[in-house]
Write an enzyme that holds these catalytic residues in place. Structure first.
Site, mmCIF file in Angstrom:
data_model
loop_
_atom_site.group_PDB
_atom_site.id
_atom_site.type_symbol
_atom_site.label_atom_id
_atom_site.label_comp_id
_atom_site.label_asym_id
_atom_site.label_seq_id
_atom_site.Cartn_x
_atom_site.Cartn_y
_atom_site.Cartn_z
ATOM 1 N N HIS A 93 34.501 35.778 36.876
ATOM 2 C CA HIS A 93 34.489 36.889 37.828
ATOM 3 C C HIS A 93 33.293 36.811 38.773
ATOM 4 O O HIS A 93 33.353 37.318 39.889
ATOM 5 C CB HIS A 93 34.498 38.224 37.086
ATOM 6 C CG HIS A 93 35.846 38.586 36.553
ATOM 7 N ND1 HIS A 93 36.239 39.874 36.308
ATOM 8 C CD2 HIS A 93 36.907 37.819 36.225
ATOM 9 C CE1 HIS A 93 37.481 39.889 35.847
ATOM 10 N NE2 HIS A 93 37.901 38.649 35.783
ATOM 11 N N HIS A 271 42.758 31.612 29.611
ATOM 12 C CA HIS A 271 43.472 32.447 28.645
ATOM 13 C C HIS A 271 43.836 31.690 27.373
ATOM 14 O O HIS A 271 44.651 32.148 26.583
ATOM 15 C CB HIS A 271 44.693 33.072 29.324
ATOM 16 C CG HIS A 271 44.295 34.094 30.348
ATOM 17 N ND1 HIS A 271 45.168 34.775 31.142
ATOM 18 C CD2 HIS A 271 43.058 34.558 30.704
ATOM 19 C CE1 HIS A 271 44.517 35.606 31.939
ATOM 20 N NE2 HIS A 271 43.224 35.486 31.704
#
Ligand code: HEB
Length: 740
Positions: A93, A271
């Site tokens: 992020h 993920h």
């Protein structure tokens, strides 16, 4: 202005009450040109982060970070006893706000510490991640910036979870205040509200977020929603449609220079590790850090659900654990993606997510060893199977884990280093040897550089070549001014102006550019061929030298002696070293310095000028003197006379300012867009000048007018030449990281 009408009239400084930005929100603001000044930096102007970083015990730092991964703290317990997932998400992020169109965003400045990023809904609970890092930051002090530390923590997390990374480079110096230069979108509310404002409307909108819709994401934005790094994990507007989600992903990841393969690798790789957090509805969650009360010490999202942490944590509100080994690298993501059929279900907060059909409970729980879960995925994960192009890549990665590992390693390195500029700025023992195309490589210099006498004779030759002063200055400006301080791309080094795509940009006046380059190439060849000592000059250098010689000559013509400093050492890149698509992102939509570009519905010309000045790291005085000087020298991209407020174009006079501030001229808009104006003699009505908003802003915006007055006043001619030369040399050398 009543308070109910003006929610912004509450500025919390100097006793409060409305400030100029509240009274006149339309007023052109120059603040971003003063951002990150010495007044905000505790280390002052002489601080050299590279030097500090080099004195760091890098291995000790990495060992401390590795230990931190499994050192679970009671105030924020680690899922599965390992913080790796959280730190990877933090690093991603941090870097993931980067976007190609203006090079802004990205992990290069440690901006996640400041608003708005600190408080974006997508950055939920990353305040905890940074707080977990604080003891390590504290220990190493100024030797490691927050910006570097956040990215390195992501790398160490991956390594401690069994993944071999492609490398790490330090060198991201921290900034000390919020970067207000970034346009994050025009919505006034955060995700989940307000998605469609940044997409062009039209029939495509009704096609339920199909391809066209996704492709009309407003430039230069990189995310589909205000407050998200990229896309809605639930599909566009929570529509639970993995195909539509894929279109959004392609668009958003493309804005970060990622192709399909890189995108699939990144999402699947990320993920493969960690989990999402949605123990209960987000009505339990308090305000984000910027909105939280003072005794929360800068943390936000206080969670009132049970313990508010660990098994009770609420971040995205989704509840997914992707793989069987959430703290160890694997190929599980693809194995499950294709090994199961997937069923749409509602997550705990009501959000759509997928669960594997007929699956056994094979997934561990983050805190309860006796509990197991079925495999789950986000809508955006299923997109990697639902989209035909992504599917091909995903199936290849399923069969070839090595290819997946290599693709993820490279894409992760690119993601986290993309905004650092050329490799010469990379620091530390883990800098990869391999040179990558996205780094905009420039060959090393392996010739002797020109010296004082050569420079004198080359200048003479250039000025006698028949090329006008205006053309020489225009081409040097075109070459150097692609630089952007945001991601440190562009600039005169490499001589990219002679290559595709730059040579064909409208703003560069391709015909004029070709004419100038052919003459300079001739001069270069004859100089280089006449040398017996191995001395050479690159075209990149010669273009800058030509512009600088022309500036000196223009100053002389104005009766002021000037010497423009010139430092050789630029090299010429080849076309093969130039990624045409990525270089096209450097193409300016507007360049007020050359009177190029129009106002749009959202942004006026003068705003684009300040934006460009910011990318060129110019102060307001530098911006002002460059405009005045370039107008005097007559460098409009199309040769028009807008703003050329002088009877002696090509001479470095202060005429632009004198005539702009002359009350005998009256200005009127001549087109509906109010981009073009005509100046007539107040008495006779005779037409005198034309000018654009780029020009007139220097008489109307009070701070710019104040600066214009300086150059129009007694002593202004001399000062203009001195300041112009300094600002010019600065722009020519913006990308000379080799000089520092
Ligand atoms: Fe991610 C997590 C979304 C991409 C990495 N993610 C996550 C979540 C979400 C997401 C929602 C959850 C959060 C919480 O906590 O709750 N992603 C997403 C999206 C996308 C993504 C939508 C696009 C498509 N990721 C991504 C990437 C990466 C990642 C690219 C890297 C590379 N994530 C991640 C991780 C995680 C996540 C690691 C986990 C975290 C933890 O564990 O904490």
């Amino acid at each position: 202005m009543s308070e109910s009408k003006c929610p912004y009239a509450q500025s919390n400084v100097a006793g409060g009450g409305p400030k100029n930005r509240d009274w006149w929100p339309e007023l052109l603001r120059l603040d971003i040109l003063r951002q990150n000044g010495v007044a905000s930096d505790p280390f002052g102007a002489d601080f050299d982060y590279a030097k500090e970083f080099k004195s760091l015990d890098y291995n000790a730092l990495k060992a401390d970070l590795t230990a931190l991964m499994t050192d679970s703290q009671d105030w924020w317990p680690a899922d599965f006893g390992h913080y790796g997932g959280l730190f990877i998400r933090m690093a991603w992020h941090s870097a993931g706000t980067y976007r190609v169109f203006d090079g802004r965003g990205g992990g290069g400045q440690g901006q996640q510490r400041f608003a708005p990023l600190s408080s974006w809904p997508d950055n939920g609970n990353l305040d905890k991640a940074r707080r977990l890092l604080w003891p390590i930051k504290q220990k190493y002090g100024s030797k490691i910036s927050w910006a570097d530390l956040m990215i390195l923590a992501g790398n160490v997390a991956l390594e401690s979870m069994g993944f071999k990374t492609f490398g790490f480079a330090g060198g991201r110096a921290d900034t000390w205040e919020a970067d207000e230069s970034v346009y994050w979108g025009s919505e006034t509310s955060f995700f989940p509200e307000g998605r469609d404002k940044r997409f062009a409307s039209g029939p495509s909108l009704e096609k339920k977020y199909g391809k066209e819709h996704a492709q009309s994401l407003e430039k230069p934005l990189g995310a589909t929603n205000m407050g998200l790094i990229y896309v809605d994990p639930r599909g566009p507007n929570a529509n639970a449609d993995p195909v539509a989600a894929a279109h959004d992903i392609r668009e958003a990841f493309g804005r970060m220079a990622m192709n399909d393969e890189e995108t699939v690798a990144l999402i699947a790789g990320g993920h493969t590790l960690g989990k999402t957090h949605g123990a209960a509805p987000d009505s339990h969650v308090g305000p984000e850090p910027e909105g939280a009360s003072i005794e929360q010490n800068g943390l936000g999202w206080k969670n009132s659900y049970k313990s508010g942490k660990g098994a009770d944590a609420i971040t995205s509100g989704l509840e997914v654990i992707w793989t069987k080994t959430p703290t160890w690298w694997s190929n599980n993501f693809f194995e499950y993606l294709f090994g199961y059929e997937w069923e749409l279900v509602e997550g705990p907060g009501g959000a759509p997510q997928f669960v594997a059909k007929n699956a056994e409970n094979i997934i561990p729980d983050a805190f309860d060893k006796s509990k197991k879960h079925p495999p789950r995925m986000l809508v955006t994960d299923i997109a990697l199977r639902a989209d035909p192009e992504y599917e091909k890549i995903s199936r290849r990665f399923l069969k070839n884990p090595d290819q997946f590992n290599d693709a993820f390693a490279r894409a992760w390195f690119k993601l986290t280093h993309r905004d650092m500029g050329p490799r010469i700025l990379y620091l530390g023992p883990e800098v990869p040897k391999e040179e990558l195309l996205w780094q905009d490589p420039i060959p090393a210099i392996n010739h002797l550089l020109v010296d004082g006498n050569d420079i004198l004779s080359l200048k003479r030759e250039i000025l006698n070549s028949g090329l006008s002063i205006s053309k020489l200055v225009s081409v040097a400006w075109a070459s150097a001014s692609t630089f952007r301080g945001s991601d440190k791309r562009g600039g005169a080094n490499g001589g990219h102006i002679r290559l595709s795509p730059q040579k064909d940009w409208e703003v560069n006046n391709p015909q004029q550019l070709a004419e100038v380059l052919s003459v300079l190439e001739r001069i270069q060849t004859s100089f280089n061929e006449s040398q017996t000592t191995g001395k050479r000059i690159s075209l990149a250098d010669l273009i800058v030298l030509a512009g600088s010689a022309a500036v000196e000559s223009a100053a002389n013509a104005a009766g002021v002696r000037a010497v423009v400093p010139f430092i050789p050492g630029r090299a010429d890149a080849t076309q093969e070293q130039t990624d045409v698509e990525q270089f096209n992102y450097l193409q300016p939509i507007a360049d007020g310095f050359r009177n190029y570009g129009k106002s749009s519905g959202r942004v006026k010309q003068e705003q684009t000028l300040v934006d460009r000045a910011h990318l060129l790291k110019l102060s307001a005085p530098e911006l002002t003197v460059l405009i005045g000087g370039l107008r005097a020298i007559n460098t409009n991209f199309d040769g028009s006379s807008h703003g050329i407020l002088t009877s002696r174009p090509g001479v470095l006079t202060n005429d632009f300012f004198v005539n702009l501030l002359d009350m005998s001229t009256e200005w009127k808009a001549v087109d509906d867009s109010k981009d073009l104006f005509e100046g007539t003699d107040r008495k006779s009505g005779a037409k005198k000048w034309t000018a654009t908003r780029f020009d007139l802003i220097f008489s109307s915006q009070p701070e710019l007018r104040a600066l214009a007055e300086v150059y129009a006043s007694a002593g202004g001619q001399q000062k203009l030449v001195t300041d112009f030369v300094a600002a010019w040399a600065k722009v020519m050398n913006l990308d000379r990281f080799d000089l520092a």
